[in-house]
Motif scaffolding. Sequence first.
Motif, PDB file in Angstrom:
ATOM      1  N   GLN A   1       0.956  -1.301  -0.178  1.00  0.00           N
ATOM      2  CA  GLN A   1      -0.116   0.138   0.123  1.00  0.00           C
ATOM      3  C   GLN A   1       0.791   1.171   0.124  1.00  0.00           C
ATOM      4  N   LEU A   2       2.164   1.196   0.205  1.00  0.00           N
ATOM      5  CA  LEU A   2       2.941   2.297   0.408  1.00  0.00           C
ATOM      6  C   LEU A   2       3.232   2.894  -0.991  1.00  0.00           C
ATOM      7  N   ASN A   3       3.462   4.252  -1.262  1.00  0.00           N
ATOM      8  CA  ASN A   3       3.881   4.847  -2.304  1.00  0.00           C
ATOM      9  C   ASN A   3       5.489   4.846  -2.325  1.00  0.00           C
ATOM     10  N   HIS A   4       6.040   3.530  -2.915  1.00  0.00           N
ATOM     11  CA  HIS A   4       7.383   3.235  -2.887  1.00  0.00           C
ATOM     12  C   HIS A   4       8.281   4.373  -3.246  1.00  0.00           C
TER      13      HIS A   4
ATOM     14  N   ASP B   1      13.461   6.710  14.817  1.00  0.00           N
ATOM     15  CA  ASP B   1      12.335   6.702  15.798  1.00  0.00           C
ATOM     16  C   ASP B   1      11.072   6.714  15.056  1.00  0.00           C
ATOM     17  N   TYR B   2      10.877   5.875  14.091  1.00  0.00           N
ATOM     18  CA  TYR B   2       9.648   6.156  13.362  1.00  0.00           C
ATOM     19  C   TYR B   2       9.372   4.608  12.664  1.00  0.00           C
ATOM     20  N   SER B   3       8.096   4.519  12.115  1.00  0.00           N
ATOM     21  CA  SER B   3       7.580   3.309  11.593  1.00  0.00           C
ATOM     22  C   SER B   3       6.564   3.636  10.318  1.00  0.00           C
ATOM     23  N   VAL B   4       6.659   3.048   9.268  1.00  0.00           N
ATOM     24  CA  VAL B   4       5.682   3.272   8.192  1.00  0.00           C
ATOM     25  C   VAL B   4       4.633   2.132   8.108  1.00  0.00           C
ATOM     26  N   ILE B   5       4.967   1.091   9.043  1.00  0.00           N
ATOM     27  CA  ILE B   5       3.935   0.338   8.951  1.00  0.00           C
ATOM     28  C   ILE B   5       3.084  -0.102  10.134  1.00  0.00           C
TER      29      ILE B   5
ATOM     30  N   ASP C   1      -2.769  -0.705  -3.472  1.00  0.00           N
ATOM     31  CA  ASP C   1      -1.582  -0.658  -3.641  1.00  0.00           C
ATOM     32  C   ASP C   1      -1.058   0.750  -4.011  1.00  0.00           C
ATOM     33  N   GLU C   2       0.076   0.987  -3.582  1.00  0.00           N
ATOM     34  CA  GLU C   2       1.052   2.237  -3.808  1.00  0.00           C
ATOM     35  C   GLU C   2       0.118   3.459  -3.593  1.00  0.00           C
ATOM     36  N   SER C   3      -0.742   3.592  -2.909  1.00  0.00           N
ATOM     37  CA  SER C   3      -1.500   4.753  -2.550  1.00  0.00           C
ATOM     38  C   SER C   3      -1.126   5.559  -1.270  1.00  0.00           C
TER      39      SER C   3
ATOM     40  N   ALA D   1       0.706 -11.977  -5.008  1.00  0.00           N
ATOM     41  CA  ALA D   1      -0.412 -11.286  -4.270  1.00  0.00           C
ATOM     42  C   ALA D   1      -0.452 -11.237  -2.630  1.00  0.00           C
ATOM     43  N   THR D   2       0.746 -11.866  -2.302  1.00  0.00           N
ATOM     44  CA  THR D   2       0.745 -11.869  -0.674  1.00  0.00           C
ATOM     45  C   THR D   2       1.466 -10.589  -0.200  1.00  0.00           C
ATOM     46  N   ASP D   3       1.403 -10.180   1.225  1.00  0.00           N
ATOM     47  CA  ASP D   3       1.855  -9.419   1.696  1.00  0.00           C
ATOM     48  C   ASP D   3       1.766  -9.572   3.150  1.00  0.00           C
ATOM     49  N   SER D   4       2.531  -8.772   4.128  1.00  0.00           N
ATOM     50  CA  SER D   4       2.528  -8.940   5.563  1.00  0.00           C
ATOM     51  C   SER D   4       2.660  -7.483   6.238  1.00  0.00           C
TER      52      SER D   4
END
Length: 375
Positions: free
Chosen positions: A199-202, A219-223, A250-252, A368-371
């Motif tokens: 889902q991240l805009n890479h 000191d951060y997280s994007v997920i 995806d990628e949004s 199609a898999t992710d985590s």
Amino acid sequence: MSYLKFLVLLGLPLGLQAQEGTASDRHPLFQDEAVLKAVLTAPISQAYAQRHQEARIYFPGQWTYIDERGETQRLEVSIRTRGHFRREVCEKPPLQLNFKKSQVKGTLFAGQNKLKLVAPCREGKRYQQYVILEDLAYKIYQIITDQGFTVRLVRLSYVDRDENLEPWTDIAFVIEDDKDMARRLDLDRVNVESVLYSQLNHPRLAVLQLFQFMIGNNDYSVIKPSGNDDCCHNMELLGVEDETDPVMPDESIIPVPFDFDFSGLVNATYAAPPSVIPIRDVRFRYFYGLCVPRPILNEAIAELQSKREEILALIAGTEQLEDSLREKNVSYIEDFFEILDDPEATNDEIVRRCRGVDLMNRYFDGAATDSTSDP
């Protein structure tokens, strides 16, 4: 296959340049970079006394400032302590300012409602410098991309209405409201429990992670969120939400960083790296970001390199910084660009340390898999 994946495979430009914006797109308070002079008169000692409470009330006060014409203006404001770590450990915890929308019309504070105020955690020149350096971190990110929070320095005098505290003056800064930032960029704030890699805009992720590496911040997280907060830790998420579908495509999702007091750039005495990272000093850079395909990383590197002189000039020209800190941090940022200039160093310091290579390969190979788990 998504359009972004198609571009990556062809090795074509990935559109890293953020949406162009000008100062006029911002509310009046953030259209000028001059240091604002203001006085806060309120029951500050009562607000500070509530710092350890989860339920905290607002205390009414007055905000007096000098406008662009040199005239004194007065606004009603309510204050309460805010934040997490700094609210617990600081002698002077950060404050939330709550203005009346109806009263600020036609003033420098037009459009403002709730503003975060970042001020020195404790007394002393050292803590004043921390604030100036954290303000610089926000401004560096604004040089890199418009998709970030704007800030403004304030020379703020505090007057405790109950006279339990002696009046004092500090350098502080206010941060653009998250809703205003999203509105300025014509995007929505995304509230989710966690984020999938897909889902991240890479391209935006790559730029963000290089910026965090530049200032020595992990000191951060994007997920993932921190505690019971919405996702993600020290990160605002932006995107375009579809009311008919609660799942972001995806990628949004564009992550926007905040809170940089644990960075190597600020180098606060209370800052420490996350325990999962094999370093002891926040000043030591250690890349702990997610993996992205090399074409995306290369575009991000080029984007930051194009801003090199502007970033260095910003630090060198910050009059509020002590000379030794100005020189020290110009050198610190130059060291980062030297890594980007050296392909071997880039491989060693960034590419080989990134996390989630399997996630990246599965996604960009079309699986199609992710985590949502940390790689």
